[in-house]
Design a protein around this motif. Structure first.
Motif, mmCIF file in Angstrom:
data_model
loop_
_atom_site.group_PDB
_atom_site.id
_atom_site.type_symbol
_atom_site.label_atom_id
_atom_site.label_comp_id
_atom_site.label_asym_id
_atom_site.label_seq_id
_atom_site.Cartn_x
_atom_site.Cartn_y
_atom_site.Cartn_z
ATOM 1 N N ASP A 130 0.805 -1.209 0.108
ATOM 2 C CA ASP A 130 -0.146 0.097 0.092
ATOM 3 C C ASP A 130 0.670 1.258 -0.107
ATOM 4 O O ASP A 130 0.354 2.200 0.503
ATOM 5 N N SER A 132 2.526 4.219 -2.441
ATOM 6 C CA SER A 132 2.010 4.813 -3.528
ATOM 7 C C SER A 132 3.248 5.064 -4.404
ATOM 8 O O SER A 132 3.289 5.036 -5.560
ATOM 9 N N ASP A 135 5.565 0.324 -7.402
ATOM 10 C CA ASP A 135 4.480 -0.405 -8.141
ATOM 11 C C ASP A 135 4.236 -1.740 -7.123
ATOM 12 O O ASP A 135 3.052 -2.056 -6.910
ATOM 13 N N ALA A 174 -5.937 -1.515 2.942
ATOM 14 C CA ALA A 174 -5.748 -1.496 1.502
ATOM 15 C C ALA A 174 -5.912 -3.243 1.293
ATOM 16 O O ALA A 174 -5.837 -3.980 1.900
ATOM 17 N N TRP A 176 -5.321 -4.897 -1.424
ATOM 18 C CA TRP A 176 -4.736 -5.494 -2.520
ATOM 19 C C TRP A 176 -4.443 -7.095 -2.412
ATOM 20 O O TRP A 176 -4.644 -7.666 -3.360
ATOM 21 N N GLU A 194 -11.515 -0.367 1.104
ATOM 22 C CA GLU A 194 -11.666 0.663 0.430
ATOM 23 C C GLU A 194 -13.355 1.018 0.001
ATOM 24 O O GLU A 194 -13.815 2.169 -0.285
ATOM 25 N N LYS A 325 1.635 9.018 1.010
ATOM 26 C CA LYS A 325 0.217 8.613 0.739
ATOM 27 C C LYS A 325 0.049 6.996 0.625
ATOM 28 O O LYS A 325 0.722 6.511 -0.047
ATOM 29 N N LYS A 327 -1.623 3.684 -0.932
ATOM 30 C CA LYS A 327 -2.040 3.390 -2.156
ATOM 31 C C LYS A 327 -3.414 2.403 -1.926
ATOM 32 O O LYS A 327 -2.691 1.279 -1.381
ATOM 33 N N THR A 328 -4.279 2.710 -2.223
ATOM 34 C CA THR A 328 -5.376 1.835 -2.096
ATOM 35 C C THR A 328 -6.174 1.604 -3.506
ATOM 36 O O THR A 328 -5.669 2.224 -4.542
ATOM 37 N N SER A 330 -8.363 1.506 -6.197
ATOM 38 C CA SER A 330 -9.381 2.680 -6.875
ATOM 39 C C SER A 330 -10.871 1.978 -7.033
ATOM 40 O O SER A 330 -10.938 0.629 -7.357
#
Lengths: 342, 342, 342, 342
Positions: A130, A132, A135, A174, A176, A194, A325, A327-328, A330
């Motif tokens: 998670d 940002s 990758d 997150a 993922w 999310e 930040k 990363k969640t 979208s």
């Protein structure tokens, strides 16, 4: 040049691969010496260290965990924390630090360089993937493989007994791991932190699966929350509505599905097996490259940066923005998967 | 809209995941009908097809191989090939084709659209990961995991007997499998087709490993070639120097190492086990996303394109440029790994 | 001769391998026809069946679960149960039944033959390996492998954080899975239902492990019970002391260890992943041999018997005695393992 | 009491588990001291040893290979070999030896005790499982699992390309690995050294498989020999008919099948990956129990015996008879499997 290395936060397959690559390249290409600090920031704080040379990193590439140990100690919240670190670095003649860890560990590294001039380079680590700025982080692919293999195994049990099987995977903030393992495992529903989920919709997907005479697998991230506002608390504390919840979201959801659809439902909480053991080939490759490039950042004096993966390249990004930040998943990414539900 | 689907070239873990995603999304989101063409381009050429609907793709996500079969048939080299394809598509009222395959299969798709106006969309497939238009292709991660697990196993045999173990992996023109599995498995030497190797240097690395009382693993891509100009031919034909070679490069190298260093050396040729069986989680995820996006390309009428991975995004690229350039290991990437040799 | 086949009780890796071997050999060697009854005894009770021929068993050898479905239906407790079974067998002209299942399923088969003359042959199935008539049952080896792999993974997490990890495995009445996976995984404590455990002794072993600077793994069978008399009830009902227990023994034990030793402890409950998925090679081999020999028992008219493993031989034993006695871990076998604790 | 431990012959998953169990139990239960002799009988012959205590066996349970190293040195064929062993044992005050190995290694132990009164206890080791005195030896189950997983992977490649795949597995004199992995992997033909095979019959099975539109897998032990009398020699020496053979039986057979049936055929030689890496749960359990019981034999002064598995019990058998007879696949056992061919 003598470089200190430390690993902080939760353990993650690939940490040892990073350490090994740092030491092998640092010694062979640049002639550096290394000191291993134990238990995350506790190491430089208390001068708790171990020798770190080429023989001491032999054979650790395929091993999970971290030979340096880990902790969640935060020196910035302790009186005189920075001073004690500075003293311990001076005592052992350490010129720079490579900190391997998540948001918290790297946040300390960022401030130690930015505010106190202590030379730090970072290697990102989060099993939840998670961050940002990169990758992928190592450990994530291993966790997804383990969760996928578990889902594969559960399919046959679900079919044989025509039961709903709910699999709770890691992911507080997150989704993922849930998203990737759910897609890879052919889950019939995937629920992530999310997007608050609608239990009625989950039950509709479950029932549509039974209509084609198959049994459904529901993958749910531990941080997923039902839309109707009930909080699910593992620790037995009261939620916003004053109810005590005694189980995780997986167990709660299985009971709800049973109650609403009349179908038998069972929960499996994968837990710690997702973060232990030998790393996947991808994670070993990524962790090794992160280690090689972190040593190059030290050689270049590129303090206050961390290494990151962009496509197939390893790049450097500033530590302060890198951890800023989360990363969640979208809405678009979730919608892409949702097509396959039911 | 009725869409034909075919798979061409060598088999590759993830093909079934692509097919499943195409059908599931095409039917549920767009109401398409599908026809499965059998054995690559042979299918539309000979009107050899099978029904392809949601029930027929159930349970295939984790299975290796391809339910459609495959072949290397090239309709463009056959008299009346294009005409026969056109007739068979017309007969079954097929509006468009999704071709899943490597350079050859996609090259046909590219020309069928570019020169003959037959509507084609492509999904790239190469277990060697050597397409320049995409960061990764599915199947590659599975192959690397299998090769890495084999290397893990061979380490203990090497140590117990103080022997050199040479592992020959796939890769005729590109060394990606050798590079990734060699790094992940902690190989002591990695040899790739992109750089002719110096057998004397290989022996030096081998001996430096024995000096620290460990036994070396040498990973060699099947297409790797020694620098001194001797060609290694598997089929027993004569090389440029008029010598008959009876073995692959792995066996040749083991004998050379034995001859030069006096150490026992053994070869393992991984062969077909690298390309079969259940795909890794990464490959299932990538293949599924490729399938979902290929159907979107059909819906958008984006003919003559193929899907590709860039970072974590799926993009579309023109088929003709996509297959134009082989992606090989650059000298910089190889040098990065070389630091860890010996 | 037409033979009905059914699978009852909890699912178990290897069931499909038994079915396949029965059908392949019955058709090819003896020219039998087969009918698959669905969902255990519910099948012959309700005339709920499916065709079972060579094509229908292709590809099922490596798959977990059972293509016939399963249930815990007991026809002997239902009014007219035996009569309905007899009618359904007559209607489909079934001459004999092969019942694959555990104590309950085989107990029905035993009485159907012994009291009602319905011709039955049995194949034993218990993932817990607790049948005294056979050295091993299929499914057990797979479960032990999965549990061992989980323990392997947890070791690295335990070490990295210097935590106690408690792993709860299957085994309500017999500790075989705990004993075998604990030995194979190098657990520091193994707790089984056969011997009430002393929590103080468990804590002593835990502490001795920390003294050599390693972190302990405790493997506990779900049916293990502490010696001091507190019952551990998963369902939240009250125990003999009027206390509500909200968790399984694993979670209870982790909390007790934390409370008594002050060390962090975590629990992993392996649950259903132990019984699903592809069978190990041993289980496929054993299940296949069981199937081949069960068909021979039918050919020999050896009704009221079941197949069993003795050393490396498959033998036949009477169904009524075979299921009479639970095979549990003896004090001597436990003492043998105890030497390795701590 | 000081006990020497050595491992001889080819490496085998589980050797380290035996060593660990011997040391853990010997130290904790009986207060013994241990000396590790390196490289099989070379160790006591040359006084080449290493310390062996509880810390030195930590973490080795799941690792393949042997920390003691191995060799095929036979002291009885060397001048003064026995005398030198006696001297080296006296020098280090070694009271007894535990020899872990196959026929050769244990044959030496048997004679050292029987003819020279040197106190020896044996632990049997053969990855081929061909010792008649024990139901199973450790390492075999791991090898069978690896071979079975390879066969699983090859099935999908065979189907996708409608090719014959020949898999050559270990087994020079006994076909156990071929038989078990072939049955577990659903091979369509299994060929073993115990029964010369008829290539025409193999081709008939191959063709019958294609007739039901599946592709065949042929598992062949490296020691299998065609019935028509042609010897297959890997080393290029001349066979009885004066022909040079350049390949193993697998490659030879694939070519013969291609020539006779016109179907494409490919060979995979599994080689060393079958004997390396982490042992299966069964092998770790068996190896651990062998180690525990070998120490008991030392305590009981039961010299000249070795431990063995009978059913689920560990027993002791005289070393001289134990290694006398090779356990091979009987015609009945092969016929049992043959039912499933084609």
């Amino acid at each position: 040049m003598r470089v200190g290395v430390l690993t902080g936060g939760g353990d993650c397959p690939g940490l040892n691969a990073v350490i090994r690559a740092i030491v092998r390249k640092g010694v062979q290409s640049y002639g550096y010496g290394f000191t291993g600090f134990r238990d995350g920031w506790r190491g430089p704080l208390e001068g708790y260290s171990m020798p770190l040379d080429v023989p001491s990193v032999r054979g650790i590439l395929p091993r999970g965990g971290t030979i340096l140990g880990s902790s969640r100690t935060n020196p910035l919240t302790l009186d005189g924390g920075v001073r004690r670190i500075r003293e311990n670095l001076a005592k052992d003649e350490i010129d720079a630090l490579i900190a391997i860890g998540g948001e918290d560990t790297l946040g300390v590294a960022s401030r130690l360089w930015g505010e106190y001039g202590i030379r730090c380079v970072g290697v990102p680590k989060t099993i939840d993937n998670d961050l940002s700025a990169t990758d992928y982080t190592f450990g994530f692919d291993t966790a997804v493989n383990i969760a996928t293999e578990a889902i594969d195994r559960l399919h046959t049990t679900a079919e044989s007994h025509m039961r709903v099987l709910v699999v709770e995977v890691m992911g507080r903030h997150a989704g993922w791991i849930a998203l990737h393992s759910g897609l890879a495992g052919g889950a019939n529903v995937i629920l992530i932190p999310e997007q608050r989920f609608d239990t009625a919709q989950v039950c509709a997907w479950v029932e549509s699966r039974f209509q084609v005479r198959y049994a459904p697998i529901v993958v749910v991230a531990e941080g997923a929350v039902p839309r109707d506002g009930e909080l699910v608390l593992k620790d037995g504390s009261r939620d916003a509505f004053g109810h005590v919840r005694l189980s995780g979201v997986g167990e709660w959801l299985a009971k709800e599905i049973e109650r609403r659809t009349g179908k038998e439902a069972r929960t499996t909480v994968l837990g710690h097996i997702q973060r232990g053991g030998t790393p996947s080939a991808f994670d070993r490759w990524l962790a090794t490259r992160f280690g090689l490039h972190a040593v190059d950042a030290v050689r270049d004096g590129d303090w206050g940066t961390m290494v990151a993966l962009r496509g197939t390249d390893i790049v450097r990004v500033p530590l302060d923005t890198a951890t800023a930040k989360l990363k969640t998943v979208s809405p678009a990414e979730y919608a892409e998967a949702e097509v396959l539900f039911g």
